[in-house]
Design an enzyme around this catalytic site. Structure first.
Site, mmCIF file in Angstrom:
data_model
loop_
_atom_site.group_PDB
_atom_site.id
_atom_site.type_symbol
_atom_site.label_atom_id
_atom_site.label_comp_id
_atom_site.label_asym_id
_atom_site.label_seq_id
_atom_site.Cartn_x
_atom_site.Cartn_y
_atom_site.Cartn_z
ATOM 1 N N SER A 1 0.858 -1.186 0.000
ATOM 2 C CA SER A 1 0.000 0.000 0.000
ATOM 3 C C SER A 1 0.892 1.234 0.000
ATOM 4 C CB SER A 1 -0.889 0.006 1.250
ATOM 5 O OG SER A 1 -1.547 1.246 1.433
ATOM 6 N N TYR B 1 -3.015 -1.577 9.979
ATOM 7 C CA TYR B 1 -2.830 -1.694 8.533
ATOM 8 C C TYR B 1 -1.456 -1.177 8.125
ATOM 9 C CZ TYR B 1 -4.100 -1.068 3.554
ATOM 10 O OH TYR B 1 -4.159 -1.107 2.180
#
Length: 277
Positions: free
Chosen positions: A158, A171
């Site tokens: 990401s 995350y």
């Protein structure tokens, strides 16, 4: 003219919808056959968006087959390494005894203040987004290496695996871990002719993007943190613009194709500059 993935077989996790389906279709367009896996059920703690379903995975199968490519698709959880190995073994056996590419794509996201995450939120995020990537590579890479033909592995990290985003601590930790795994695998698998790279998407137009509204809500209690997303093209007054999953799939295609034979250990940001500053 032969496609850029002609004759190759690729294993993709989280393939029922979103980025995973997009990757499967883009690769199939270029001639690849697909081994697909997805949990196809809700994940406890993920409330911002609905989980994938068996119907979603069946739709991926239909769309790949409509491109005149073969696909072996199974339900399975990336937290279960034995199940992943079963899916890989079946797919390789049915699709000609080879495996040329791996896309570790499955992931979840839960937004909250750091102090409001439950222990289960933390553990579920790490187990799926980080350990699930480890399990995917462990289940599939030995098949690729034993064949002796090299290959390519793409780990979907990401932009938050380069630059942390607010209200996303578990995350962020998992995606930074994926970035490190990519470099570690690239170092050790180079002797086997296997390339390993990570892709770092910005906001993508999938079910997971529904959580963006939650970020705006959380910012009201900690104003100004959304400025950390500077550099990403903004949408209208409704918020941040979202890119098509195909933007990420095009990067996946490049890294899996023979066009990237000297590219390994690369963290490739496809995020509109979100992680640049």
């Amino acid at each position: 003219m032969a496609g850029r993935m002609e004759g190759k077989v690729v294993f993709i996790t989280g393939a029922a919808r979103g980025q995973g389906r997009s990757h499967a279709l883009r690769l199939a367009e270029e001639g690849a056959d697909i081994i697909a896996v997805d949990i196809c059920e809700p994940i406890p703690g993920v409330t911002e968006y609905e989980g994938s379903t068996p119907d979603d995975l069946n739709e991926t199968v239909k769309q790949v087959e409509a491109l005149d490519r073969r696909i072996v698709a199974e339900q399975g959880d990336v937290r279960d390494p034995d199940r992943l190995k079963q899916v890989v073994d079946r797919g390789v056996a049915e699709l000609g005894g080879r495996l040329d590419g791996i896309v570790a794509n499955a992931g979840i996201d839960i937004f909250n203040h750091w102090h409001a995450f439950s222990q289960d939120d933390w553990q579920t995020t790490i187990d799926i987004n980080l350990t699930g990537v480890w399990n995917t590579v462990r289940a599939a890479a030995p098949v690729m290496i034993d064949a002796g033909n090299g290959g390519s592995i793409v780990l979907i990290s990401s932009a938050n695996g380069i630059k942390p985003g607010p209200f996303n601590a578990p995350y962020n930790a998992a995606k930074f871990g994926v970035t490190a795994l990519g470099k570690s695998f690239a170092q050790e698998m180079s002797r086997d002719g296997v390339r390993v790279n990570t892709i770092h998407p910005g906001p993508v137009d999938t079910h997971m993007a529904q959580g963006v509204d939650r970020i705006v809500e959380l910012e009201s209690e900690n104003p100004g943190l959304l400025a950390m997303l500077n550099g990403f093209p903004r949408g209208d007054a409704e918020g941040i613009s979202l890119m098509s999953p195909r933007e990420i799939s095009n990067a996946v295609l490049y890294l899996l194709s023979d066009e990237s034979t000297w590219t390994t250990g690369l963290p490739m940001a496809v995020d509109g500059g979100m992680s640049a500053t």
